[in-house]
Design an enzyme around this catalytic site. Sequence first.
Site, PDB file in Angstrom:
ATOM      1  N   SER A 152      92.797 -63.108  11.413  1.00 39.02           N
ATOM      2  CA  SER A 152      91.897 -62.768  10.278  1.00 39.02           C
ATOM      3  C   SER A 152      93.337 -61.885   9.533  1.00 39.02           C
ATOM      4  O   SER A 152      94.149 -61.443   9.807  1.00 39.02           O
ATOM      5  CB  SER A 152      91.074 -61.619  10.625  1.00 39.02           C
ATOM      6  OG  SER A 152      90.562 -61.038   9.482  1.00 39.02           O
ATOM      7  N   TYR A 165      89.148 -54.202  15.951  1.00 37.36           N
ATOM      8  CA  TYR A 165      89.111 -55.772  15.393  1.00 37.36           C
ATOM      9  C   TYR A 165      90.339 -56.032  15.001  1.00 37.36           C
ATOM     10  O   TYR A 165      90.996 -57.218  15.385  1.00 37.36           O
ATOM     11  CB  TYR A 165      87.906 -55.877  14.349  1.00 37.36           C
ATOM     12  CG  TYR A 165      87.843 -57.335  13.701  1.00 37.36           C
ATOM     13  CD1 TYR A 165      87.312 -58.300  14.158  1.00 37.36           C
ATOM     14  CD2 TYR A 165      88.482 -57.168  12.293  1.00 37.36           C
ATOM     15  CE1 TYR A 165      87.158 -59.403  13.722  1.00 37.36           C
ATOM     16  CE2 TYR A 165      88.132 -58.629  11.577  1.00 37.36           C
ATOM     17  CZ  TYR A 165      87.723 -59.639  12.396  1.00 37.36           C
ATOM     18  OH  TYR A 165      87.812 -60.752  11.607  1.00 37.36           O
TER      19      TYR A 165
HETATM   20  N1  LIG Z   1      83.709 -64.789   8.596  1.00 41.28           N
HETATM   21  C1  LIG Z   1      84.584 -64.113   7.994  1.00 41.28           C
HETATM   22  O1  LIG Z   1      84.371 -63.715   6.796  1.00 41.28           O
HETATM   23  C2  LIG Z   1      85.686 -64.136   8.660  1.00 41.28           C
HETATM   24  C3  LIG Z   1      86.984 -63.512   8.100  1.00 41.28           C
HETATM   25  C4  LIG Z   1      88.229 -63.411   8.886  1.00 41.28           C
HETATM   26  C5  LIG Z   1      88.107 -63.800  10.123  1.00 41.28           C
HETATM   27  N2  LIG Z   1      87.097 -64.616  10.773  1.00 41.28           N
HETATM   28  C6  LIG Z   1      87.123 -65.088  11.905  1.00 41.28           C
HETATM   29  O2  LIG Z   1      86.740 -66.304  12.165  1.00 41.28           O
HETATM   30  C7  LIG Z   1      86.187 -66.403  13.516  1.00 41.28           C
HETATM   31  C8  LIG Z   1      84.840 -66.833  13.393  1.00 41.28           C
HETATM   32  O3  LIG Z   1      83.967 -65.701  12.874  1.00 41.28           O
HETATM   33  P1  LIG Z   1      82.386 -65.865  12.454  1.00 41.28           P
HETATM   34  O4  LIG Z   1      82.329 -65.569  10.841  1.00 41.28           O
HETATM   35  O5  LIG Z   1      82.039 -67.438  12.668  1.00 41.28           O
HETATM   36  O6  LIG Z   1      81.851 -64.798  13.429  1.00 41.28           O
HETATM   37  P2  LIG Z   1      80.101 -64.928  13.834  1.00 41.28           P
HETATM   38  O7  LIG Z   1      79.477 -65.524  12.702  1.00 41.28           O
HETATM   39  O8  LIG Z   1      79.775 -63.432  13.994  1.00 41.28           O
HETATM   40  O9  LIG Z   1      79.989 -65.725  15.182  1.00 41.28           O
HETATM   41  C9  LIG Z   1      80.506 -64.880  16.262  1.00 41.28           C
HETATM   42  C10 LIG Z   1      80.653 -66.052  17.357  1.00 41.28           C
HETATM   43  O10 LIG Z   1      80.690 -65.334  18.472  1.00 41.28           O
HETATM   44  C11 LIG Z   1      80.153 -65.211  19.685  1.00 41.28           C
HETATM   45  N3  LIG Z   1      80.035 -64.039  20.450  1.00 41.28           N
HETATM   46  C12 LIG Z   1      79.922 -62.769  20.317  1.00 41.28           C
HETATM   47  N4  LIG Z   1      80.304 -62.026  21.126  1.00 41.28           N
HETATM   48  C13 LIG Z   1      80.145 -62.747  22.306  1.00 41.28           C
HETATM   49  C14 LIG Z   1      80.220 -62.540  23.501  1.00 41.28           C
HETATM   50  N5  LIG Z   1      80.158 -61.112  24.343  1.00 41.28           N
HETATM   51  N6  LIG Z   1      80.032 -63.534  24.612  1.00 41.28           N
HETATM   52  C15 LIG Z   1      79.963 -64.943  24.113  1.00 41.28           C
HETATM   53  N7  LIG Z   1      80.034 -65.275  22.538  1.00 41.28           N
HETATM   54  C16 LIG Z   1      80.057 -63.982  21.947  1.00 41.28           C
HETATM   55  C17 LIG Z   1      78.611 -65.448  18.907  1.00 41.28           C
HETATM   56  O11 LIG Z   1      77.686 -66.008  19.648  1.00 41.28           O
HETATM   57  P3  LIG Z   1      76.055 -65.708  19.776  1.00 41.28           P
HETATM   58  O12 LIG Z   1      75.915 -65.612  18.340  1.00 41.28           O
HETATM   59  O13 LIG Z   1      75.541 -67.063  20.463  1.00 41.28           O
HETATM   60  O14 LIG Z   1      75.745 -64.565  20.516  1.00 41.28           O
HETATM   61  C18 LIG Z   1      79.012 -66.099  17.977  1.00 41.28           C
HETATM   62  O15 LIG Z   1      79.045 -67.687  18.344  1.00 41.28           O
HETATM   63  C19 LIG Z   1      86.328 -65.100  14.273  1.00 41.28           C
HETATM   64  O16 LIG Z   1      87.620 -65.180  14.928  1.00 41.28           O
HETATM   65  C20 LIG Z   1      86.290 -64.055  12.856  1.00 41.28           C
HETATM   66  O17 LIG Z   1      87.375 -62.848  13.273  1.00 41.28           O
HETATM   67  C21 LIG Z   1      86.087 -64.623   9.958  1.00 41.28           C
END
Ligand SMILES: NC(=O)c1ccc[n+]([C@@H]2O[C@H](COP(=O)([O-])OP(=O)(O)OC[C@H]3O[C@@H](n4cnc5c(N)ncnc54)[C@H](OP(=O)(O)O)[C@@H]3O)[C@@H](O)[C@H]2O)c1
Length: 254
Positions: A152, A165
């Site tokens: 990120s 984070y």
């Molecule tokens: N979205 C953004 O703006 C953004 C910005 C910068 C970086 N990123 C990075 O992009 C990546 C994807 O982010 P995202 O936006 O898709 O996040 P998200 O929508 O919050 O999804 C999080 C995922 O992680 C899983 N998860 C969380 N805790 C868990 C646990 N204890 N065991 C198993 N699974 C777990 C959730 O599973 P369940 O929902 O099934 O529980 C879900 O599949 C991440 O690395 C994030 O840091 C995103």
Amino acid sequence: MAGATPAPAERAEGPRRCVVFGGSGTVGRALVAELARAGARVGFTYRQGREIAEDLLRAFPGTTALQVDLGDPRGAAEAADALARRLGGVDAFAHCAVRASSVEPPAFDAIEDVTFEGFADVFAVNVTSAFAAARGLLPHFDGGGNIVLFGSVDGIKPVPSPVPYAASKAALSGLTLSLAKSLGKRGIRVNLVAPGVLEAGASRMLPDDLRAEYLKHCGLRRLGKVEEVAALAAWLALENTYVTGQTVMVDGGL
Ligand SMILES: NC(=O)c1ccc[n+]([C@@H]2O[C@H](COP(=O)([O-])OP(=O)(O)OC[C@H]3O[C@@H](n4cnc5c(N)ncnc54)[C@H](OP(=O)(O)O)[C@@H]3O)[C@@H](O)[C@H]2O)c1
């Protein structure tokens, strides 16, 4: 070139096999869809997002899913191994699972609210499970392949974000570099996709004033689309043959 490791795209028989951690997440589900549409067989994990997982399984027959708590490194390694066995090997692994904060609401400045256990829990899901999966998948990478981790902007530039984070995202940069060096001789490339603020997903924790501040500094003056990140990750997973140890920022020019 004679003697070169065959790229996944050049695998002679069968569809490419991809394991995705956090396939129920915002980026994860877009990536599962992108990979499946490209003809790959995908095995993914979810934890609470059962309905999302079921929708993906219905939409993309041949896809397989496993419920797991990635806070447990042994569970993470076993899940990676189990999914790779179901797929009959692996050509690509993408880690999209994330725990954005150890406390609710996320603590941006209140360091005192972050317990040692909470800090460790964030690292377990964000970093240790990525290492555990990479290690668990090694015997299954039978023809080399690609590992795609997710960092990120928070781990690279000093932007306001919860400390555990941001620290975990910086650790993923180091993990990417060291795994890339270690696994290169096995024909495995390792890269990090580092999004800025996207329209949805983990950025939901960002207060409105910080989102507005971000837009002021973002060259393209808009938030990133989830599909833009998923498309890059899918390319790195399926097509990449010579890029390794790199961080690709997808932040609209911050
Ligand atoms: N979205 C953004 O703006 C953004 C910005 C910068 C970086 N990123 C990075 O992009 C990546 C994807 O982010 P995202 O936006 O898709 O996040 P998200 O929508 O919050 O999804 C999080 C995922 O992680 C899983 N998860 C969380 N805790 C868990 C646990 N204890 N065991 C198993 N699974 C777990 C959730 O599973 P369940 O929902 O099934 O529980 C879900 O599949 C991440 O690395 C994030 O840091 C995103």
